[in-house]
Design an enzyme around this catalytic site. Sequence first.
Site, PDB file in Angstrom:
ATOM      1  N   SER A  22       0.828  -1.203   0.000  1.00  0.00           N
ATOM      2  CA  SER A  22       0.000   0.000   0.000  1.00  0.00           C
ATOM      3  C   SER A  22       0.868   1.260   0.000  1.00  0.00           C
ATOM      4  O   SER A  22       0.402   2.326  -0.380  1.00  0.00           O
ATOM      5  CB  SER A  22      -0.890   0.005   1.238  1.00  0.00           C
ATOM      6  OG  SER A  22      -0.086   0.040   2.398  1.00  0.00           O
ATOM      7  N   CYS A  50       2.959  -6.626   9.912  1.00  0.00           N
ATOM      8  CA  CYS A  50       2.752  -5.505   8.983  1.00  0.00           C
ATOM      9  C   CYS A  50       4.134  -5.132   8.486  1.00  0.00           C
ATOM     10  O   CYS A  50       5.068  -4.968   9.292  1.00  0.00           O
ATOM     11  CB  CYS A  50       2.108  -4.314   9.699  1.00  0.00           C
ATOM     12  SG  CYS A  50       2.068  -2.816   8.676  1.00  0.00           S
TER      13      CYS A  50
HETATM   14  N1  DGL Z   1       2.411  -2.731   4.980  1.00  0.00           N
HETATM   15  C1  DGL Z   1       0.997  -2.958   5.116  1.00  0.00           C
HETATM   16  C2  DGL Z   1       0.793  -4.267   5.864  1.00  0.00           C
HETATM   17  O1  DGL Z   1       1.707  -5.095   5.887  1.00  0.00           O
HETATM   18  C3  DGL Z   1       0.365  -1.719   5.682  1.00  0.00           C
HETATM   19  C4  DGL Z   1      -1.070  -1.669   5.546  1.00  0.00           C
HETATM   20  C5  DGL Z   1      -1.713  -0.312   5.488  1.00  0.00           C
HETATM   21  O2  DGL Z   1      -1.604   0.339   4.451  1.00  0.00           O
HETATM   22  O3  DGL Z   1      -2.391   0.043   6.453  1.00  0.00           O
HETATM   23  O4  DGL Z   1      -0.253  -4.539   6.429  1.00  0.00           O
END
Ligand code: DGL
Length: 276
Positions: free
Chosen positions: A12, A193
């Site tokens: 994202s 995340c």
């Molecule tokens: N790097 C994304 C994940 O691993 C972030 C998600 C987001 O955009 O909130 O969940």
Amino acid sequence: MNIQQSIGVFDSGYGGLTVFKSIVRKLPKYNYIYFGDNARTPYGDHSFETIYQYTLECVEWLFAQGCPLVILACNTASAKALRSIQQNILPFKYPNHRVLGVIRPTAEIVGDFTNTKSIGVMGTRGTINSESYLMEINKFFPGIKVAQQSCPMWVPLIENDEHRSAGADYFVKKYVDQLLAKDEHIDCIVLACTHYPLLVPKIKEVLPEHISLLAQDDIVADSLALYLVNHPEIENKISKQGQQQFFTSGDPKAFDASASIFFGKQIISEHASFSK
Ligand code: DGL
């Protein structure tokens, strides 16, 4: 320059770069295209339908750039969109393309990192509410107890380059304390995340020493390496000039400034529009 036949890596925003860095270190010979949907980040609080729609658009964009294989280097997209894309889109529209996520490779090995059989999982609201980690870990390690904690403020802090600020301390401590209050036996925390590795120095400041942190960068790189060995029909399609291209749906200048921090070396990106 348009590189054909690359491995696509999607997030994202910037978070997937923590994984991408590890992938390039382990598998430098392949061509890659990284795509960050910075114009629409963060995904974490969006509905299932929105995350699915955004993720599918980005995956199809990477297919159109000549990526037969796309890694969703994003837990939220992996939790909310991967299965639907694999089951409802690929067989009918793109039978020769593949999309892989980050949750399963993490769940597969998590048992090696706990003695107490109690682990914590920290992620975005989308990832935590999906319960994907509960289900996947239970498949591989039914004896492991999993406590979950959503951390809705962490991705915005990181995307806004505030993760080293004093303001971040409050939210780091808040979510770590909330998680540890759920199970006093936790001895390993999965950073579910791909943004969170940037917060590791601050998390360690508030974490008891006996609790380890498990980030996904090397896990996903190892799992991709194995996938390519086991799937020569995909591996053979990928060009091997060791080239990397970066695209963002947001402002390339802003992307380059922050992305270089995540990636650990200078990045020059191009703007991607979905009509491209
Ligand atoms: N790097 C994304 C994940 O691993 C972030 C998600 C987001 O955009 O909130 O969940």
